[in-house]
Design an enzyme around this catalytic site. Structure first.
Site, PDB file in Angstrom:
ATOM      1  CD1 TRP A 105      -3.425  -6.954   3.281  1.00 36.37           C
ATOM      2  CD2 TRP A 105      -1.607  -8.010   4.016  1.00 36.37           C
ATOM      3  NE1 TRP A 105      -2.705  -7.374   2.180  1.00 36.37           N
ATOM      4  CE2 TRP A 105      -1.584  -8.020   2.617  1.00 36.37           C
ATOM      5  CE3 TRP A 105      -0.559  -8.629   4.708  1.00 36.37           C
ATOM      6  CZ2 TRP A 105      -0.556  -8.613   1.879  1.00 36.37           C
ATOM      7  CZ3 TRP A 105       0.463  -9.234   3.976  1.00 36.37           C
ATOM      8  CH2 TRP A 105       0.467  -9.212   2.590  1.00 36.37           C
ATOM      9  CD  GLU A 222       6.183  -9.752  -2.073  1.00 38.41           C
ATOM     10  OE1 GLU A 222       5.823  -8.964  -2.984  1.00 38.41           O
ATOM     11  OE2 GLU A 222       6.069 -10.995  -2.159  1.00 38.41           O
ATOM     12  CD  GLU A 343       3.570 -13.359   0.252  1.00 40.13           C
ATOM     13  OE1 GLU A 343       3.587 -13.542  -0.991  1.00 40.13           O
ATOM     14  OE2 GLU A 343       3.367 -12.255   0.774  1.00 40.13           O
ATOM     15  CD1 TRP A 385      -0.757 -15.999  -2.622  1.00 42.53           C
ATOM     16  CD2 TRP A 385      -0.304 -14.869  -0.737  1.00 42.53           C
ATOM     17  NE1 TRP A 385      -1.381 -14.790  -2.718  1.00 42.53           N
ATOM     18  CE2 TRP A 385      -1.121 -14.079  -1.578  1.00 42.53           C
ATOM     19  CE3 TRP A 385       0.087 -14.365   0.495  1.00 42.53           C
ATOM     20  CZ2 TRP A 385      -1.549 -12.794  -1.211  1.00 42.53           C
ATOM     21  CZ3 TRP A 385      -0.327 -13.096   0.856  1.00 42.53           C
ATOM     22  CH2 TRP A 385      -1.131 -12.315   0.008  1.00 42.53           C
TER      23      TRP A 385
END
Length: 439
Positions: A105, A222, A343, A385
């Site tokens: 992130w 997402e 992911e 992930w």
């Protein structure tokens, strides 16, 4: 007696010769497969911007396929002195497994240790933490796929932007989906994006937009806009934001952060999607990903989360194969772009879960990517992930693992790094560990 002695001498000599020949044959096989790795000399990591050539990622003109991972928590962990060393530990362990890309992130909006405290206002202490993450990645030869905002609530997400607009009295709606259509909120986000892209790293002295350590930017994790299942609202937002990013940064690749669901008008909606609900999310894999400013398509894989009934392991693996091959076909025939599975994972809360089941999912995914690499098709890589290091259990979810504490998983991941390097060559950034890993 003489003949007996001769026989013993011959037998003794054979006992020595056959193992030597066997070792020599093994070494010859390994050298033919990985010999190009041995010729790489130790030295500083060399980076160039990752580019796209048709359906492939390239670096210095060479095709490469990605074996990598997700560790979303890196910036937050770099804020405090006591936890900062874990960033380096994670990068070092990833490099030792031959991994090349980490997704993390580059946002924290209004939450604890927020990067963006309020629209356009940043905490320099947290910004320096992100500087540190990028510098550590460069140091260890890892590239970063940096995500710019969350569709979900964690770390602020689109809900925080809507809340800010509502607080300032400029919001058009209290719906979280107004993030995509409210002009004021779009301006908030553009201001944020510009600040990130033009940030000068206090450690390296390089602006983010000029740093090849960054593999690519991801617009949003997402994205879903359920208030407009036609997909028009999300499509307009992606077109607007992708053009804006490219107007500032022409060096880096750009992706959406898509889960990969097909929209209601797609012929694959009823045959490939995990259920009818997937057509009602306001997203469409083909329509969204074909936008010219989007350089590669992103897809996620969560078979044990997407079905509202319990599937057995074989059914999950069968769905995974079908899902991946369908999107790779799209990359080859429709999009003419790389398809990156950014992911994938398996929950340890699944019915009857054991670690070997997770390994089987990992093996299914990595085998399909390996086959894509051998055939030079658009399945350009995968990111597990998620990976963790010791001491950060609070960041774990039901998907996380510490791979070097799971020997079978660690071997599987290392094997994938070696297989991909054998097909298309090792990246210069892998030179430090691949020789030892692959032999």
């Amino acid at each position: 007696m003489v003949r007996s002695s001769v026989r013993r001498m011959i037998s003794s000599r054979n006992d020595l010769v056959y193992p030597v020949l066997g070792f020599a044959s093994l070494f010859a096989f390994l050298y033919m497969s990985f010999g190009h790795l041995f010729n790489l000399q130790n030295g500083e990591n060399s980076f160039s911007f990752v580019q796209r050539n048709g359906t492939h990622f390239t670096s210095d003109g060479t095709i490469f396929y990605v074996n990598g991972w997700n560790s979303y928590w890196l910036m937050e962990h770099a804020v405090e002195d006591k936890s900062r060393p874990r960033v380096r530990e994670m990068m070092q362990q990833g490099a030792k497994m031959g991994l090349t890309v980490c997704r993390t992130w580059a946002f924290n909006d209004g939450a604890y240790n927020a990067l963006q405290i309020s629209p356009g206002k940043f905490d320099e202490r947290v910004f320096k933490a992100l500087d540190h993450v990028i510098a550590e990645a460069r140091r260890e030869g890892i590239r970063l796929l940096l995500s710019l905002v969350n569709n979900l609530h964690a770390y602020g997400g689109k809900r925080q932007y809507v809340h800010w607009a509502w607080e300032e009295g400029v919001g058009l709606s209290s719906s979280n989906d107004s993030f995509f259509f409210d002009p004021s909120i779009r301006q908030y986000f553009k201001s944020y994006v510009k600040t990130i892209l033009t940030r000068k790293n206090t450690v390296t002295g390089i602006e983010y937009r000029n740093d090849p350590t960054i593999f690519a930017w991801e617009l949003i994790n997402e994205p879903r806009c359920t208030s407009d299942p036609s997909g028009d609202t999300l499509q307009d937002w992606i077109e607007d934001m992708s053009a804006f990013v490219k107007s500032i940064d022409k060096n880096h690749l750009l992706t959406i952060g898509h889960e990969g669901f097909y929209g209601p008008k797609s012929p694959k909606a009823s045959t490939v999607n995990p259920g009818g609900w997937a057509t009602e999310l306001g997203s469409d894999f083909i329509r969204n990903s074909i936008i010219p400013a989007i350089d590669f398509a992103s897809v996620h894989i969560y078979p044990d989360q997407w079905f509202n009934y319990e599937l057995d392991l074989e059914a999950k693996l069968k769905f995974t194969s079908k899902w991946m091959l369908s999107h790779i076909e799209d990359g080859d025939k429709e999009l003419k772009k790389p398809v990156f599975f950014t992911e994938f994972g398996m929950s340890n809360l699944s019915k009857g879960f054991n670690p070997s089941q997770r390994d089987k999912l990992y093996k299914t995914v990595t085998n399909i990517i390996y086959k894509s690499a051998k055939k030079k098709t658009s399945g350009a890589g995968s990111l597990f992930w998620q990976f963790l290091v010791g001491g950060i259990e609070e960041y774990n979810d039901d998907f996380g693992i510490i791979p070097w504490k799971s020997p079978s998983t660690n071997r599987l991941i290392g094997k994938q790094s070696c297989r991909l390097a054998a097909v298309h060559g090792a990246l210069p950034s892998q030179r430090k560990y691949l020789k030892q890993l692959c032999l």
